[in-house]
Scaffold this motif. Sequence first.
Motif, PDB file in Angstrom:
ATOM      1  N   SER A  43       0.827  -1.206   0.000  1.00 11.01           N
ATOM      2  CA  SER A  43       0.000   0.000   0.000  1.00 11.01           C
ATOM      3  C   SER A  43       0.860   1.254   0.000  1.00 11.01           C
ATOM      4  O   SER A  43       0.521   2.259  -0.634  1.00 11.01           O
ATOM      5  CB  SER A  43      -0.929  -0.013   1.213  1.00 11.01           C
ATOM      6  N   GLN A  44       1.998   1.205   0.702  1.00  9.31           N
ATOM      7  CA  GLN A  44       2.868   2.380   0.767  1.00  9.31           C
ATOM      8  C   GLN A  44       3.382   2.762  -0.623  1.00  9.31           C
ATOM      9  O   GLN A  44       3.463   3.941  -0.972  1.00  9.31           O
ATOM     10  CB  GLN A  44       4.054   2.118   1.700  1.00  9.31           C
ATOM     11  N   LYS A  47       0.467   4.322  -2.569  1.00 14.00           N
ATOM     12  CA  LYS A  47       0.105   5.641  -2.036  1.00 14.00           C
ATOM     13  C   LYS A  47       1.107   6.696  -2.470  1.00 14.00           C
ATOM     14  O   LYS A  47       0.723   7.821  -2.835  1.00 14.00           O
ATOM     15  CB  LYS A  47       0.012   5.583  -0.508  1.00 14.00           C
ATOM     16  N   ARG A  48       2.388   6.342  -2.438  1.00 15.59           N
ATOM     17  CA  ARG A  48       3.385   7.322  -2.886  1.00 15.59           C
ATOM     18  C   ARG A  48       3.224   7.612  -4.372  1.00 15.59           C
ATOM     19  O   ARG A  48       3.323   8.766  -4.808  1.00 15.59           O
ATOM     20  CB  ARG A  48       4.802   6.831  -2.596  1.00 15.59           C
ATOM     21  N   ARG A  51       0.436   9.939  -4.740  1.00 14.15           N
ATOM     22  CA  ARG A  51       0.786  11.270  -4.231  1.00 14.15           C
ATOM     23  C   ARG A  51       1.672  12.021  -5.212  1.00 14.15           C
ATOM     24  O   ARG A  51       1.550  13.246  -5.365  1.00 14.15           O
ATOM     25  CB  ARG A  51       1.484  11.134  -2.873  1.00 14.15           C
ATOM     26  N   ASP A 164      -2.843  16.206   0.453  1.00  9.97           N
ATOM     27  CA  ASP A 164      -2.283  14.880   0.709  1.00  9.97           C
ATOM     28  C   ASP A 164      -2.198  14.561   2.201  1.00  9.97           C
ATOM     29  O   ASP A 164      -2.353  13.404   2.600  1.00  9.97           O
ATOM     30  CB  ASP A 164      -0.918  14.696   0.039  1.00  9.97           C
ATOM     31  N   PHE A 168      -4.041  11.247   3.553  1.00  8.91           N
ATOM     32  CA  PHE A 168      -3.219  10.156   4.073  1.00  8.91           C
ATOM     33  C   PHE A 168      -2.856  10.298   5.547  1.00  8.91           C
ATOM     34  O   PHE A 168      -2.305   9.372   6.140  1.00  8.91           O
ATOM     35  CB  PHE A 168      -1.937  10.026   3.243  1.00  8.91           C
ATOM     36  N   ALA A 182      -6.035   9.817   8.999  1.00  9.52           N
ATOM     37  CA  ALA A 182      -6.140   9.627   7.554  1.00  9.52           C
ATOM     38  C   ALA A 182      -7.594   9.446   7.147  1.00  9.52           C
ATOM     39  O   ALA A 182      -8.385   8.800   7.841  1.00  9.52           O
ATOM     40  CB  ALA A 182      -5.319   8.422   7.123  1.00  9.52           C
ATOM     41  N   GLN A 185      -7.779   4.766   3.284  1.00  8.67           N
ATOM     42  CA  GLN A 185      -7.075   3.517   3.551  1.00  8.67           C
ATOM     43  C   GLN A 185      -6.830   2.823   2.218  1.00  8.67           C
ATOM     44  O   GLN A 185      -7.726   2.777   1.359  1.00  8.67           O
ATOM     45  CB  GLN A 185      -7.887   2.597   4.459  1.00  8.67           C
TER      46      GLN A 185
END
Length: 375
Positions: A43-44, A47-48, A51, A164, A168, A182, A185
């Motif tokens: 997920s990280q 998400k980046r 972003r 952002d 997040f 956040a 998810q």
Amino acid sequence: MTTRVFVDLHILQTVPPANLNRDDQGNPKEAVYGGVRRSRVSSQAWKRAARMRFADRVPAQNLGTRTRRVAGELAKRLQARTSLDQEQSARIATALLAPVGISAGKKAGATAYLLFVGNGQLDAAIDLVAHRADELAGYDDDALEEAMKGLPVAEQFRENHPLDVALFGRMVADIPALNVDAAVQVAHALSTHAAEAEFDYFTAVDDTNEDDTGAGMIGSIGFNSATLYRYATIGLDQLRHNLGETDAVLEAVDVFIDSFARSMPTGYGNAFAHRTLPSLVAAVVREDQPVNLVSAFEKPISAPKGGIAERSALALAAEHRRSVALWGDKPAHTAIAHAFDTDTDSELAESFGTSVTVAELRHGLREHLHGYLTR
């Protein structure tokens, strides 16, 4: 009664041979699910990637920066707006940040952890001292420290969150007042089928070597290919709490959906050119709780006919119908955009409605959510 509204996003995306997100051995991340090994993207990582796409649609002033060098970022802004040199600006910036109580790191000017702050929030902090920067530069350390004590620096980081940070969140373990819950998810993306790691053995030739017929270097890269199920959910009420204004909330939802759907982690991008677009994007508005439909793929998909992506779409639609029938929680709104043929389209329409373009999906969702936010 307080209504809690969630926007669930379900995405199917087929990725060719790639190493989107590597583990500590340099190989594509994996997970065992349903008794078989699957391709996984954390997920990280996604998400980046999302972003990073925000910058295409959102002004930098309305975005955040994740950094250990908050004092350095403040110093740059102060120097740009005053006649102070770098050393003077850094001294004032460090003093400005001190009352906030952020733990210092081992390196000079660094914090002990990454801090997610808005560019606008940093500028607002500089607004507190820029008009008297020359005066402050002449103070000794004790006088400078005293001058900063009464300034509402921490308040600047607790207000007017950038998009952002609002989506997040932010966690500062030793300063709970700076925490932001956040509103989004994101699940780890998982292949809908069994996936085995493979390895690309490669050699590189030394173009200037005329004497040795051997390779200039040899190596290998782990990779796999997969149809991924991607899921994220947006808590509309938390997002409204973080941003406040209706237009800002609606824009944040739209930016996230567009960026999350179009983004792609960049691992080994030059080696594999793996960027694709999803073959299915579904949005489901719920008033009970978020529901991840990954259980559609607990039994891994095989592809004797029609392809894995298409069979995955059918399994997703069936799981959605089963969930609604079992629990009786009919969604408040559903919408889908997909690229499958007529037979599959009828199955998907029964679960999510008639297929539209992604732009139409986003527009219809925005209009629907506007009703909640303006009640």
